[in-house]
Design an enzyme around this catalytic site. Structure first.
Site, PDB file in Angstrom:
ATOM      1  N   PRO A  16       0.949  -1.393   0.295  1.00 23.58           N
ATOM      2  CA  PRO A  16      -0.123   0.021  -0.239  1.00 23.58           C
ATOM      3  C   PRO A  16       1.061   1.525   0.169  1.00 23.58           C
ATOM      4  CG  PRO A  16      -0.700  -1.633   1.842  1.00 23.58           C
ATOM      5  CD  PRO A  16       0.083  -2.207   1.319  1.00 23.58           C
ATOM      6  N   CYS A  17       1.059   1.896  -0.935  1.00 23.18           N
ATOM      7  CA  CYS A  17       1.423   3.392  -0.450  1.00 23.18           C
ATOM      8  C   CYS A  17       1.215   4.429  -0.155  1.00 23.18           C
ATOM      9  CB  CYS A  17       1.653   3.686  -2.680  1.00 23.18           C
ATOM     10  SG  CYS A  17      -0.184   4.299  -3.213  1.00 23.18           S
TER      11      CYS A  17
END
Length: 408
Positions: free
Chosen positions: A117-118
């Site tokens: 997840p960024c």
């Protein structure tokens, strides 16, 4: 299939990255994703690819047109296909079980793709100390454990540019050191999705790792000259009012050159999930002003410039561009997961429609083909779309990776 290069997709989201690799001829062994709606989307897409392989796409079309329900649909899909999608969070407790499930299907893996997840590396509204404390910063270690377990020839890791600067660059340095200890030479570059056929300015860090004995450096991915705009991308979709939706509808125009070349409109003679969120009168008035300002002077509406009766926040110093029109005559600004919360940052360029963009319009800006169906609510679909890797960008990466892997 044994004659195809096999891959695992980690932190798969809605499988936008996989879509590009499958299109390039890779074969997915497993997708691992913690979000249940995204996993359902991956299963539906896996079913699509299976039905396509046996020339039974009519059955898939019945499902996305809501002519049959999910129980009837999935009953026709082999368990092996559905079970390849693992709805589970990758952590210290789950990882060995994930390994075992994958190995029941396939032990020989050529490639691992995906990116944690960024949001942990997003520079928007984050204090450095918050970034440093976020446990998602360490998910690259879980990624590395898959490399250690399956020893693929290569991997492709995707993330936001903020990853390079987080903790003054120390996180990225740690990542490279860790992957190198696992036996991989690591290369990276910043790519823009608009260079690969996507009508969106979306910068992403692409990290490519090769086993040390076969290090091929950072690949030169073939770019696409893009002479098309957002208006070209939306040209055949029915006009919508705020809150109006078409679960299934017909196109209003024939294919244009962009829709043909990009493969967005890829064989189906109908469009799904053309769904617009409702807006209150205040927001609609702000949208109208934002579109007029953009159309007249190519200027963005700034929040402090609104009349007092339209303001809802006292903070006029940050997020002053919280209302933003998508550039109809150029490429869109970056589509992110926040679109699931409100549409203020993605106002449709057509003042006659005066609304935020629909689910299908967002999907097209991300280069998802029209037969790609997103499971879950409208908000869940928006979130999946905003978090995704654009399939056309992934396809450009996949084509080159396949070429190089086949040389080994």
């Amino acid at each position: 299939m044994p004659d195809k290069l096999r891959f695992i997709d980690l932190f798969a989201g809605a499988s936008g990255m996989s879509e590009g690799f499958i299109k390039a001829g890779f074969s997915p062994v497993s997708h691992i994703e913690m979000n249940p709606e995204a996993c359902q989307t991956i299963k539906t897409r896996a079913a699509y690819h299976y039905l396509k392989s046996i020339n039974k796409l009519d059955f898939y079309n019945k499902y996305i047109k809501k002519e049959i329900n999910s129980e009837e649909f999935y009953r026709e899909i082999p368990e092996k296909i559905l079970n390849s999608v693992l709805n589970i969070e990758i952590d210290d407790k789950s990882i060995k079980g994930i390994f075992n499930k994958i190995k029941k299907s396939e032990n020989n893996i050529d490639l691992i793709i995906g990116g944690p997840p960024c949001q942990a590396y997003s520079l928007l509204g984050r204090h450095q100390e918050d970034i440093e404390k976020d446990p998602r910063n360490k998910l690259y270690i879980q990624y590395g454990r898959f490399l250690k377990e399956f020893s693929p020839k290569a991997f492709v890791f995707e993330n936001v540019p903020g990853m390079l600067s987080a903790n003054k660059g120390q996180h990225f340095k740690n990542l490279k050191t860790y992957f190198k200890k696992l036996g991989y030479e690591v290369h990276h570059d910043t790519l823009n999705a608009s260079d690969y056929g996507v009508v969106q300015a979306r910068k992403r860090i692409i990290i490519v790792g090769w086993k040390k004995e076969i290090d091929l450096g950072f690949p030169e991915f073939e770019k696409t000259v893009l002479n098309f705009s957002v208006n070209d991308t939306f040209s055949d979709l029915p006009k919508l009012k705020p809150g109006e939706k078409y679960d299934v509808t017909n196109y209003t125009n024939s294919k244009n050159e962009y829709l043909e070349k990009s493969g967005l409109r890829n064989g189906v003679d109908f469009v799904t999930q053309h769904i617009s969120r409702p807006h209150n009168n205040r927001d609609l008035e702000i949208y109208r002003r934002a579109i007029e300002k953009w159309d007249t002077n190519n200027e963005r509406l700034k929040y402090p410039d609104l009349p007092e009766e339209l303001k809802t926040h006292k903070n006029e110093n940050s997020f002053t561009d919280r209302y933003k029109v998508v550039n109809g005559t150029g490429v869109s600004h970056t589509v992110v997961a926040h679109i699931a919360k409100d549409g203020h940052y993605y106002i449709h360029p057509d003042i006659e429609q005066c609304r935020s963009i629909s689910v299908r319009e967002a999907a097209r800006l991300q280069s998802f083909p029209d037969d790609f169906y997103f499971e879950g609510s409208r908000s869940a679909a928006f979130k999946q779309i905003g978090n995704a890797v654009p399939p056309l960008m992934a396809f450009a990466i996949a084509k080159k990776m396949k070429e190089l892997l086949c040389q080994i």
